[in-house]
Design an enzyme around this catalytic site. Structure first.
Site, mmCIF file in Angstrom:
data_model
loop_
_atom_site.group_PDB
_atom_site.id
_atom_site.type_symbol
_atom_site.label_atom_id
_atom_site.label_comp_id
_atom_site.label_asym_id
_atom_site.label_seq_id
_atom_site.Cartn_x
_atom_site.Cartn_y
_atom_site.Cartn_z
ATOM 1 N N MET A 116 -4.124 -6.450 -7.061
ATOM 2 C CA MET A 116 -3.622 -7.538 -7.911
ATOM 3 C C MET A 116 -4.715 -8.498 -8.389
ATOM 4 S SD MET A 116 -0.594 -6.491 -8.053
ATOM 5 C CE MET A 116 0.338 -7.787 -8.837
ATOM 6 N N GLU A 140 6.672 6.299 -8.896
ATOM 7 C CA GLU A 140 5.250 5.969 -8.734
ATOM 8 C C GLU A 140 4.643 6.870 -7.667
ATOM 9 O OE1 GLU A 140 4.199 1.871 -8.293
ATOM 10 O OE2 GLU A 140 5.749 1.191 -9.645
ATOM 11 N N ASN A 169 1.734 3.108 -2.503
ATOM 12 C CA ASN A 169 1.153 4.103 -3.411
ATOM 13 C C ASN A 169 -0.096 4.735 -2.811
ATOM 14 O OD1 ASN A 169 2.546 4.405 -6.141
ATOM 15 N ND2 ASN A 169 2.583 2.189 -5.821
ATOM 16 N N GLY A 204 0.781 -1.230 0.000
ATOM 17 C CA GLY A 204 0.000 0.000 0.000
ATOM 18 C C GLY A 204 0.812 1.279 0.000
ATOM 19 N N LEU A 235 -6.534 -5.558 -20.164
ATOM 20 C CA LEU A 235 -5.575 -5.385 -19.072
ATOM 21 C C LEU A 235 -4.436 -4.409 -19.428
ATOM 22 C CD1 LEU A 235 -4.813 -6.515 -16.215
ATOM 23 C CD2 LEU A 235 -3.292 -8.100 -17.420
ATOM 24 N N ASP A 236 -4.231 -3.414 -18.571
ATOM 25 C CA ASP A 236 -3.109 -2.468 -18.696
ATOM 26 C C ASP A 236 -3.084 -1.743 -20.039
ATOM 27 O OD1 ASP A 236 -2.258 -3.306 -16.150
ATOM 28 O OD2 ASP A 236 -1.008 -4.887 -16.998
ATOM 29 N N HIS A 283 0.764 1.088 -13.219
ATOM 30 C CA HIS A 283 1.414 -0.134 -13.705
ATOM 31 C C HIS A 283 2.918 0.126 -13.764
ATOM 32 C CE1 HIS A 283 1.774 -3.940 -15.762
ATOM 33 N NE2 HIS A 283 2.609 -3.348 -16.601
ATOM 34 N N ASN A 332 -5.318 3.200 -12.657
ATOM 35 C CA ASN A 332 -4.409 2.163 -12.165
ATOM 36 C C ASN A 332 -2.975 2.654 -12.346
ATOM 37 O OD1 ASN A 332 -3.540 -0.558 -11.420
ATOM 38 N ND2 ASN A 332 -3.034 -0.841 -13.585
HETATM 39 C C1 GRF Z 1 3.554 -1.043 -7.472
HETATM 40 O O1 GRF Z 1 4.816 -1.217 -8.036
HETATM 41 C C2 GRF Z 1 2.501 -0.909 -8.526
HETATM 42 O O2 GRF Z 1 2.965 -0.288 -9.685
HETATM 43 C C3 GRF Z 1 2.183 -2.345 -8.837
HETATM 44 O O3 GRF Z 1 2.252 -3.007 -7.609
HETATM 45 C C4 GRF Z 1 3.113 -2.293 -6.732
HETATM 46 C C5 GRF Z 1 2.295 -1.979 -5.526
HETATM 47 O O4 GRF Z 1 3.064 -1.399 -4.507
HETATM 48 N N1 GRF Z 1 0.903 -2.442 -9.496
HETATM 49 P P1 GRF Z 1 2.331 -0.753 -3.249
HETATM 50 O O5 GRF Z 1 1.373 -1.786 -2.696
HETATM 51 O O6 GRF Z 1 1.632 0.489 -3.700
HETATM 52 O O7 GRF Z 1 3.435 -0.459 -2.284
#
Ligand code: GRF
Length: 213
Positions: A87, A171, A14, A12, A141-142, A106, A104
């Site tokens: 995920m 990110e 991000n 988590g 997807l993506d 990625h 999202n």
């Molecule tokens: C990130 O690298 C994101 O791009 C990918 O999964 C990772 C999640 O990291 N989809 P976090 O849970 O936000 O630390």
């Protein structure tokens, strides 16, 4: 005030970056995880944010999981749904429900390296640059319209962890930035492409009474 719901599956970080950004005009109404043990749930709860778990292992199929997930999301009437390390692949039905208001992050420079293990695949391909992409979610997807990307070099001695760590810093920078642009209503989607409009010009107010020579 715009309501944001963030979906996570694990760490988590991000989600944390978005919460810490304290974006004016927006509040994170809830953090929802498909995994009860997701570490990020603790940060959300500690920060007074509602949390919920919709455990995908308790559902017979993707459609019933998505139905329960959609119900949980809708409880918070979100203007924006943010997938931050979530995920699970969502069904087209659920994606359609949040069309244009679900984003999202990625960890690759899309359209390269959709799917999993992006960092290792970039290294194996001999890519000189890697990065991350924030995009709108579509059924494929993506593949949705790209809002913002950041790129980093791939260094000769990189392994997947080293590259992931270099990308993650960015990110945490571009994801809150993208959310802010959307909250400010500056992102448009046209012909499958997203564009970010310039910030509205701030008027310069001149008050002669304050003019001091
Ligand atoms: C990130 O690298 C994101 O791009 C990918 O999964 C990772 C999640 O990291 N989809 P976090 O849970 O936000 O630390």
């Amino acid at each position: 005030m715009k309501s944001i719901v963030i979906l996570i599956s694990g760490r988590g970080s991000n989600m944390e970056a978005i919460v810490r950004a304290a974006i004016p005009g927006a509040r994170v109404a809830a953090v929802i995880s498909n995994r009860p043990q997701a570490v990020g749930l603790r940060f959300a709860a500690d920060n007074g944010i509602a949390t919920a778990v919709v455990d995908h292992t308790g559902f017979a199929d993707r459609a019933s999981f998505d139905a329960a997930l959609g119900e949980t999301i809708d409880r918070y009437a979100p203007d924006l749904v943010v997938l931050a390390g979530f995920m699970r692949v969502l069904t087209a039905d659920l994606v359609r429900r949040y069309e244009g208001r679900m984003i999202n992050i990625h960890p690759s420079l899309l359209p390269a390296f959709t799917g999993l293990h992006t960092h290792q695949r970039a290294i194996d391909a001999g890519a000189r640059v890697a990065g991350t992409t924030v995009h709108f979610v579509t059924a494929e997807l993506d593949c949705g319209p790209i809002i913002v990307q950041a790129c980093v070099p791939v260094l000769p001695d990189d392994d997947a962890d080293a590259l992931a760590a270099r990308v993650l810093v960015h990110e945490h920078r571009i994801f809150p930035q993208a959310v802010r642009w959307i909250v400010e209503d500056r992102v448009r989607i046209e012909d499958g492409r997203a564009t970010v409009c310039a910030a509205p010009a701030t008027a310069t107010l001149i008050n002669p009474a304050l003019d001091v020579a």
